[in-house]
Scaffold this motif. Structure first.
Motif, mmCIF file in Angstrom:
data_model
loop_
_atom_site.group_PDB
_atom_site.id
_atom_site.type_symbol
_atom_site.label_atom_id
_atom_site.label_comp_id
_atom_site.label_asym_id
_atom_site.label_seq_id
_atom_site.Cartn_x
_atom_site.Cartn_y
_atom_site.Cartn_z
ATOM 1 N N GLY A 91 0.783 -1.213 0.000
ATOM 2 C CA GLY A 91 0.000 0.000 0.000
ATOM 3 C C GLY A 91 0.824 1.277 0.000
ATOM 4 O O GLY A 91 2.069 1.252 0.042
ATOM 5 N N SER A 92 0.115 2.398 -0.024
ATOM 6 C CA SER A 92 0.778 3.704 0.042
ATOM 7 C C SER A 92 1.487 3.866 1.374
ATOM 8 O O SER A 92 2.423 4.654 1.499
ATOM 9 C CB SER A 92 -0.245 4.817 -0.156
ATOM 10 O OG SER A 92 -0.683 4.810 -1.488
ATOM 11 N N SER A 119 0.522 6.637 8.619
ATOM 12 C CA SER A 119 1.791 6.122 8.076
ATOM 13 C C SER A 119 2.879 7.194 8.133
ATOM 14 O O SER A 119 4.068 6.874 8.232
ATOM 15 C CB SER A 119 1.599 5.646 6.637
ATOM 16 O OG SER A 119 1.037 6.662 5.850
ATOM 17 N N THR A 169 -1.264 16.168 1.943
ATOM 18 C CA THR A 169 -2.207 15.122 1.548
ATOM 19 C C THR A 169 -3.203 15.744 0.575
ATOM 20 O O THR A 169 -3.908 16.678 0.930
ATOM 21 C CB THR A 169 -2.984 14.611 2.779
ATOM 22 O OG1 THR A 169 -2.048 14.108 3.730
ATOM 23 C CG2 THR A 169 -3.970 13.507 2.402
ATOM 24 N N TYR A 173 -9.301 12.534 2.235
ATOM 25 C CA TYR A 173 -10.284 11.446 2.239
ATOM 26 C C TYR A 173 -11.626 11.880 1.637
ATOM 27 O O TYR A 173 -12.300 11.109 0.973
ATOM 28 C CB TYR A 173 -10.502 11.035 3.706
ATOM 29 C CG TYR A 173 -10.988 9.640 3.869
ATOM 30 C CD1 TYR A 173 -10.182 8.574 3.499
ATOM 31 C CD2 TYR A 173 -12.244 9.376 4.394
ATOM 32 C CE1 TYR A 173 -10.630 7.276 3.643
ATOM 33 C CE2 TYR A 173 -12.688 8.082 4.538
ATOM 34 C CZ TYR A 173 -11.880 7.036 4.162
ATOM 35 O OH TYR A 173 -12.316 5.754 4.295
ATOM 36 N N ASP A 197 0.982 13.017 -0.628
ATOM 37 C CA ASP A 197 0.275 11.779 -0.308
ATOM 38 C C ASP A 197 -1.017 11.823 -1.125
ATOM 39 O O ASP A 197 -1.999 12.460 -0.748
ATOM 40 C CB ASP A 197 -0.016 11.691 1.187
ATOM 41 C CG ASP A 197 -0.771 10.413 1.534
ATOM 42 O OD1 ASP A 197 -1.341 9.793 0.612
ATOM 43 O OD2 ASP A 197 -0.816 10.051 2.720
ATOM 44 N N TRP A 200 -5.497 8.944 -2.330
ATOM 45 C CA TRP A 200 -6.867 8.993 -2.858
ATOM 46 C C TRP A 200 -6.940 9.615 -4.251
ATOM 47 O O TRP A 200 -7.998 10.095 -4.645
ATOM 48 C CB TRP A 200 -7.788 9.721 -1.871
ATOM 49 C CG TRP A 200 -8.025 8.863 -0.671
ATOM 50 C CD1 TRP A 200 -7.415 8.972 0.553
ATOM 51 C CD2 TRP A 200 -8.885 7.716 -0.596
ATOM 52 N NE1 TRP A 200 -7.841 7.967 1.380
ATOM 53 C CE2 TRP A 200 -8.743 7.179 0.709
ATOM 54 C CE3 TRP A 200 -9.743 7.082 -1.494
ATOM 55 C CZ2 TRP A 200 -9.443 6.045 1.124
ATOM 56 C CZ3 TRP A 200 -10.436 5.957 -1.078
ATOM 57 C CH2 TRP A 200 -10.278 5.453 0.217
HETATM 58 C C1 LIG Z 1 -4.238 9.889 3.032
HETATM 59 C C2 LIG Z 1 -3.810 8.457 3.100
HETATM 60 N N1 LIG Z 1 -2.513 8.164 2.919
HETATM 61 C C3 LIG Z 1 -2.056 6.891 2.953
HETATM 62 C C4 LIG Z 1 -2.935 5.855 3.191
HETATM 63 C C5 LIG Z 1 -2.402 4.452 3.214
HETATM 64 O O1 LIG Z 1 -2.758 3.821 2.035
HETATM 65 P P1 LIG Z 1 -2.743 2.230 1.878
HETATM 66 O O2 LIG Z 1 -4.009 1.732 2.479
HETATM 67 O O3 LIG Z 1 -2.676 2.046 0.383
HETATM 68 O O4 LIG Z 1 -1.536 1.728 2.565
HETATM 69 C C6 LIG Z 1 -4.295 6.110 3.390
HETATM 70 C C7 LIG Z 1 -5.240 5.015 3.666
HETATM 71 O O5 LIG Z 1 -6.396 5.190 3.877
HETATM 72 C C8 LIG Z 1 -4.745 7.458 3.356
HETATM 73 O O6 LIG Z 1 -6.036 7.759 3.564
#
Ligand SMILES: Cc1ncc(COP(=O)(O)O)c(C=O)c1O
Length: 497
Positions: A91-92, A119, A169, A173, A197, A200
């Protein structure tokens, strides 16, 4: 090898592997499903188990696998407008970790929004870097964070000209975009890399009806979750970068440290396939999704008692663009929290939402949805609203559910020092003046009220007591009831200017 955007080197390799019907003497131990339990075979499916293989575990000769990945990543870099792209299987989250570790070491400052995903705070703990927070405004009506205004960004850069990176970001969301082009200009003028980031926003680059994407806006790097809104399987993500202000070599070696050494081929192949799909059909597919979401938003807004976030958000602080495919809906005036509305939709209408908070639900609309799916949603919401209007539920003000967040106090030590040092759990009331050893993030608004290394104020103590009384949903601390807080032992408290 064919290098047009139609080509899918990893997906093709997996197809070849399946068609050659190899006898596997490599991982995983279920051996193309033959050794899987009956239950696993029934639920996961024989077709999936048949291709569940690691990149370097039998898909190609050992030495050729790296070439395949490189070809697929090069195609993805071109599609997303980056110099380099790294496929991520965790994931991210793992991309954010890699970027912080690449850019900032112990005691280095990084500018980070207060509404960052967890994260990013974890990455600060891993690296030992020091946050300089930028606080987005919180929408007083919806209880959700907006985005970083250009003015607040400028103040953070002025306060920390030595910052190693500026993180933002975007979109959030709820689909709120920062002014990325402006931020790229401002951070670059200060000699600071801009890192986005964009978890989304994997779709943004492929449709003119969506906000500008990070790499087009001039960001130095971005992470974007292929699994969140386009067709990669869960956990698939990409890290995009250009090398003017960060070392691509160092980034590559750190990405290899944060990823599994057995990346699952179905995850990698699904990134390959999603990239080809976006590059060749993204405009049409997402234009259709935007239309569906706009239709649903109009219908939901017409239902008495329900409301969706819409274009009015563009008048709010730090919101420079809006991804209209994100639907944030509230049923507060029918007397229901977001959690209650989520349960009603799940239990009574078999509809599963993306997320819920005390005020709202969030729904993702993508090109995977059909008009029938959106009609089902609207019909369910209409029926729900009629039921509860008729039941005469007391109207409830959303604003009444929100508690004003305490002001950020100061970062007394790095998150890493606070997290790993000696600490003790004390009753919250005894914590004023102490330094938090843990993260406390109440929902809403999903912004930490405390991070490791932050001084606890009287105002924070009062907030936590109220949050405990209201039984707010909290992430991060050991004691989720908020009776106790883990703080750094006094002898370790170090003051910073
Ligand atoms: C703004 C943001 N960054 C990073 C992530 C992490 O992404 P992943 O679920 O692909 O690890 C999320 C997960 O919801 C997120 O909302």
């Amino acid at each position: 090898m064919d290098h047009t955007q139609e080509s899918t080197p990893l997906l093709d390799a997996l197809r070849r592997y399946r068609e050659r019907d190899y006898t596997p003497f490599h991982t995983p131990g279920h051996k193309r499903g033959k050794g899987a339990s009956d239950g696993a075979r029934e639920v996961l499916g024989a077709a999936f188990l048949d291709v569940d293989v690691a990149l370097a575990g039998g898909v190609e000769d050992t030495r050729e696998s790296a070439g395949l990945l490189g070809a697929a990543e090069a195609l993805a870099a071109a599609a997303w407008g980056a110099e380099r792209c790294f496929f991520l299987v965790n994931g991210s989250t793992s991309g954010v970790h890699s970027l912080v570790l690449t850019l900032a070491g112990p005691q280095d400052y990084v500018i980070v929004p207060r509404n960052s995903h967890k994260s990013l705070l974890a990455a600060l703990i891993f690296s030992g870097a020091m946050p300089q927070y930028v606080e987005p405004a919180i929408d007083p009506e919806w209880g959700i964070p907006l985005n970083i205004s250009n003015k607040k960004a400028a103040a953070a850069l002025a306060a920390r000209p030595d910052a190693k990176a500026f993180f933002v970001t975007s979109p959030t969301y709820n689909g709120f975009g920062a002014d990325l082009e402006h931020l790229a200009g401002a951070t670059h003028a200060a000699g600071v890399p801009l890192i986005v980031d964009q978890a989304w926003g994997p779709h943004l680059r492929f449709c003119s009806k969506l906000p500008i994407d990070a790499m087009s806006a001039g960001a130095d790097a971005a992470v974007t979750s292929v699994h969140k809104l386009i067709s990669g399987v869960t956990q698939s993500s990409v890290l995009l970068a250009r090398g003017e202000r960060l070392s691509l070599h160092r980034l590559e070696s750190i990405v290899r440290m944060t990823q599994s050494t057995s990346p699952q081929m179905p995850i990698l192949a699904s990134i390959d396939a999603a990239r080809a799909q976006m590059a060749t059909q993204g405009e049409a597919l997402w234009s259709q999704a935007v239309e569906l979401a706009e239709w649903a938003r109009g219908q939901i807004d017409d239902i008495a008692g329900l409301r969706c976030v819409g274009d009015e958000c563009l008048q709010k602080e730090g919101v420079y663009s809006f991804d209209r495919t994100r639907l944030t809906v509230t049923g507060c005036s029918l007397g229901h929290s977001g959690y209650a509305l989520e349960s009603i939709l799940r239990n009574d209408y078999s509809i599963a939402v993306e997320a819920a908070d005390p005020l709202n639900i969030v729904l993702n609309v993508t090109y995977g949805d059909s008009m029938d799916d959106l009609r089902t949603l609207v019909a369910a919401l209409r029926d729900y609203a009629a039921r509860y209007r008729d039941a005469g539920q007391a109207a409830q003000s959303c604003a009444g559910l929100l508690i004003k967040l305490p002001a950020f106090t100061r970062q007394a030590m790095t998150p890493r020092e606070a997290f790993f040092g000696a600490s003790e759990a004390l009753p919250v009331a005894a914590c004023a003046g102490r330094v938090s050893a843990e993260i406390v993030t109440p929902y809403p608004p999903g912004i930490p009220v405390l991070g490791p290394g932050e001084e606890v104020s009287d105002e924070t103590v009062a907030y936590l007591a109220e949050a405990a009384r209201r039984r707010l949903h909290v992430h991060g601390p050991e004691d989720l009831t908020l009776q106790k807080l883990r703080v750094v032992k006094e002898s370790r408290k170090r003051r910073r200017a």
